[in-house]
Scaffold this active site. Structure first.
Site, PDB file in Angstrom:
ATOM      1  N   GLY A 229     -12.197  39.002  -3.711  1.00  0.00           N
ATOM      2  CA  GLY A 229     -13.315  39.665  -4.483  1.00  0.00           C
ATOM      3  C   GLY A 229     -14.773  39.066  -4.149  1.00  0.00           C
ATOM      4  O   GLY A 229     -15.761  39.469  -4.861  1.00  0.00           O
ATOM      5  N   ARG A 289     -11.185  45.301  -2.153  1.00  0.00           N
ATOM      6  CA  ARG A 289     -12.198  46.114  -1.374  1.00  0.00           C
ATOM      7  C   ARG A 289     -12.583  45.422  -0.335  1.00  0.00           C
ATOM      8  O   ARG A 289     -12.908  44.434  -0.069  1.00  0.00           O
ATOM      9  CB  ARG A 289     -13.499  46.096  -2.323  1.00  0.00           C
ATOM     10  CG  ARG A 289     -14.721  46.744  -1.685  1.00  0.00           C
ATOM     11  CD  ARG A 289     -15.758  46.841  -2.759  1.00  0.00           C
ATOM     12  NE  ARG A 289     -17.141  47.396  -2.265  1.00  0.00           N
ATOM     13  CZ  ARG A 289     -17.381  48.469  -2.176  1.00  0.00           C
ATOM     14  NH1 ARG A 289     -16.684  49.541  -2.704  1.00  0.00           N
ATOM     15  NH2 ARG A 289     -18.604  48.717  -1.582  1.00  0.00           N
ATOM     16  N   HIS A 293      -9.526  46.200   6.014  1.00  0.00           N
ATOM     17  CA  HIS A 293     -10.321  46.273   7.456  1.00  0.00           C
ATOM     18  C   HIS A 293     -10.509  45.169   8.336  1.00  0.00           C
ATOM     19  O   HIS A 293     -11.044  45.490   9.257  1.00  0.00           O
ATOM     20  CB  HIS A 293     -11.613  47.347   7.097  1.00  0.00           C
ATOM     21  CG  HIS A 293     -12.670  46.636   6.699  1.00  0.00           C
ATOM     22  ND1 HIS A 293     -14.170  47.324   6.627  1.00  0.00           N
ATOM     23  CD2 HIS A 293     -13.072  45.575   6.329  1.00  0.00           C
ATOM     24  CE1 HIS A 293     -14.818  46.403   6.063  1.00  0.00           C
ATOM     25  NE2 HIS A 293     -14.329  45.276   5.652  1.00  0.00           N
TER      26      HIS A 293
END
Length: 386
Positions: A229, A289, A293
């Site tokens: 995070g 989050r 990717h």
């Protein structure tokens, strides 16, 4: 057409842009881009496209010299002579740099050798925006320059390893980017700013967290673990949106990142490597989050498998990532996809690719919601039903 007519048209476009939603803003941006290209000659198109790297370099120079911040903080224009005094730079060199920055709109010229803020100036006076530019220039820039040669050498085959991607060639290293970065603290700091840069739309405004919360047991239980995070910006946004939510919010990241995190009320920080078993048991949400990717499929599956044993019957994994559509991919999403490929062997995934990834980890997606025009989405995953 008179100048007044042009001003009226411009004012109408600005008004419509201010009133429309995120999708409408993207459409207006696209129309303006098409209009600009339609007005250019072939020479203009070549020069405009080729100027991209120089524009980023000019922004980096302005950040290094404190030009953006000085203009933002000044109530009056600043002259070249004043900038020379502030920076110690050569008057001739700095004059050439400032006029080129003004020509590209990074700053605004108000008179001979006199400058003030532009819209770009105000953006890059923000430390997170400035840090993001520095990160993209220092890390993504060299990778982008090397990309054509790298692809040709590999006969244009897929990049599927973070140990054998463009980054290694660009930086002459055998390390992955994430292994290399902790050895270079200034790059770790700018990466943190890139991660902290606020997006115009937030998941907390679109995910039905109160409905999903159900009968959460008690305030001393962990509501959400924010895995990888960074500075805790997403947990802070959640706490700000729902200040009375029960339960603890825990942000996990590596020590080098947390060293730059600022304390916040109602937020706990914990050192943790997400390739190791998740120590927090039975949290309601395990939120990630822009983690997946960064990684090829094999590592993504490993990350997920570290979480699953910690999950309770009501636990959910929240994945905040792009879901690439089959057509009409926004340029921001396509751009980010290739940045991830170059630096990390990573990828922005389609829904089918997300489903396949969850299947490999023993999970399934039970809910998916795209919440902005750049295809950012929340995917809700749970242990696969048998």
């Amino acid at each position: 057409m008179t100048g007044l007519d042009m001003e009226t048209i411009f004012a109408k476009i600005k008004d419509e842009y201010a009133r429309t939603d995120d999708v409408g803003k993207r459409q207006i941006q696209g129309h303006i881009r098409e209009l600009q290209v339609g007005f250019y000659s072939d020479w203009d198109v070549v020069m405009r496209l080729s100027s991209g790297p120089l524009q980023v370099a000019l922004a980096k120079v302005a950040i290094d010299l404190g030009i953006f911040r000085s203009l933002k903080e000044s109530d009056t224009p600043i002259t070249l002579a004043e900038f020379v005094k502030k920076t110690g730079a050569s008057p001739r060199l700095l004059g050439r740099i400032l006029r080129t920055q003004a020509a590209f709109g990074l700053i605004k010229e108000t008179g001979p050798q006199e400058y003030t803020s532009s819209a770009f100036t105000d953006v890059f006076a923000n430390s997170d925006a400035a840090g993001a530019v520095v990160q993209l220039f220092d890390i993504s820039g060299p990778c982008t320059q090397i990309l054509p040669d790298f692809l040709a050498e590999r006969n244009y085959q897929d990049i599927t390893s973070n140990k054998d991607c463009v980054f290694q060639k660009a930086f002459g290293s055998d390390l992955t980017m994430f292994e290399w970065m902790p050895q270079h603290p200034k790059h770790m700091e700018s990466l943190g700013h890139l991660m902290a840069l606020e997006r115009p739309v937030s998941w907390v405004d679109h995910f039905p967290i109160l409905e999903e919360l159900g009968k959460f047991p008690a305030p001393d239980k962990v509501l959400m673990v924010d895995i990888g995070g960074g500075f805790g910006q997403q947990s802070k946004a959640l706490r700000a949106k729902f200040p009375n939510l029960p339960g603890r919010l825990i942000v996990q990241d590596i020590p080098q990142t947390l060293a730059n995190a600022q304390p916040a009320a109602g937020i706990e920080f914990m050192e943790h490597n997400f390739f190791e078993p998740q120590p927090i048991q039975n949290a309601k949400f395990y939120y990630l989050r822009h983690v997946f990717h960064d990684w090829p499929d094999e590592q993504c599956v490993l990350i997920l498998k570290q979480i699953i044993p910690a999950m309770g019957p009501e636990s959910q994994i929240l994945i905040d990532e792009m879901v690439i559509p089959s057509t009409g991919v926004p340029w921001q999403a396509a751009f980010t996809d290739l940045l991830m490929m170059n630096s990390l062997g990573g990828v922005e995934r389609t829904r089918a690719e997300w489903d396949d990834l969850m299947e490999q980890a023993g999970l399934e997606i039970i809910q998916s919601k795209v919440y902005d025009s750049k295809e950012q989405a929340i995917l809700v995953a749970v242990a696969k039903r048998t």
